[in-house]
Design an enzyme around this catalytic site. Sequence first.
Site, short mmCIF file in Angstrom:
data_model
loop_
_atom_site.label_atom_id
_atom_site.label_comp_id
_atom_site.label_asym_id
_atom_site.label_seq_id
_atom_site.Cartn_x
_atom_site.Cartn_y
_atom_site.Cartn_z
N HIS A 34 0.85 -1.19 0.00
CA HIS A 34 0.00 0.00 0.00
C HIS A 34 0.89 1.25 0.00
O HIS A 34 2.10 1.16 0.17
CB HIS A 34 -0.83 0.07 1.29
CG HIS A 34 -1.70 -1.10 1.57
ND1 HIS A 34 -3.03 -1.11 1.27
CD2 HIS A 34 -1.44 -2.28 2.18
CE1 HIS A 34 -3.57 -2.25 1.68
NE2 HIS A 34 -2.62 -2.98 2.23
N GLU A 116 2.45 -0.71 4.45
CA GLU A 116 2.27 0.65 3.93
C GLU A 116 3.63 1.28 3.70
O GLU A 116 4.50 1.23 4.57
CB GLU A 116 1.51 1.52 4.94
CG GLU A 116 0.10 1.09 5.21
CD GLU A 116 -0.92 1.63 4.21
OE1 GLU A 116 -0.51 2.36 3.28
OE2 GLU A 116 -2.10 1.31 4.38
N HIS A 155 -2.33 -2.99 -3.51
CA HIS A 155 -3.70 -2.80 -3.07
C HIS A 155 -4.63 -2.69 -4.29
O HIS A 155 -5.75 -3.19 -4.27
CB HIS A 155 -3.79 -1.55 -2.19
CG HIS A 155 -5.02 -1.48 -1.35
ND1 HIS A 155 -5.31 -0.39 -0.58
CD2 HIS A 155 -6.03 -2.35 -1.12
CE1 HIS A 155 -6.44 -0.58 0.07
NE2 HIS A 155 -6.91 -1.78 -0.25
N ASP A 165 -3.17 2.33 -5.21
CA ASP A 165 -1.83 2.20 -4.63
C ASP A 165 -1.26 0.78 -4.78
O ASP A 165 -2.02 -0.17 -4.89
CB ASP A 165 -1.83 2.63 -3.15
CG ASP A 165 -2.83 1.90 -2.27
OD1 ASP A 165 -3.98 1.68 -2.68
OD2 ASP A 165 -2.44 1.55 -1.13
#
Length: 181
Positions: A34, A116, A155, A165
């Site tokens: 992500h 992330e 993602h 993303d």
Amino acid sequence: MINQQGWLQNAICKPSPNYNERPEGTPVSLLVIHNISLPPGEFGGKYICDFFVNCLNPAEHPYFETISDLKVSAHLLIQRDGELVQFVSFDDRAWHAGNSCYEGAGNCNDFAIGIELEGTDDIPYTEDQYRALSAVTLALMEHYPSINIGRIVGHSDIAPDRKTDPGPAFDWPHYLSSLET
């Protein structure tokens, strides 16, 4: 690198309340990449961590008013300088994928790990981030044998109608080639 409880030994630990147990008998078998920046397009600061631990102050930026009530998390954040912050044990289900599907299986949070990267779809990620992501990925592949190069997605791959993303700025060939041994 990953301890018996599913935590990285070299990460800053900031436990999030936004997680639960994976369904019994469900192996960890997917890695989802992500991106996030808070405020959007800005890097540095405490806002991403605050967001994932439910401490984001909506008065600090107008955008925060739109997201401060969300209860989401990721397993791990890789900041621009490569620093690692872990919010949820890899053994538990973080709330990162939302409405998602991979190879016909819905609710990817049940079987996925979410990482992330501090970034945006259109700003290149840093070499420090790629190095950290590669090292973490190799450790995850060793710890969770069901994760392999073919089971690493963005993602956008599991929620294509909602998410973009990690975006076109993410160098998939560079990252994936770093995993080949």
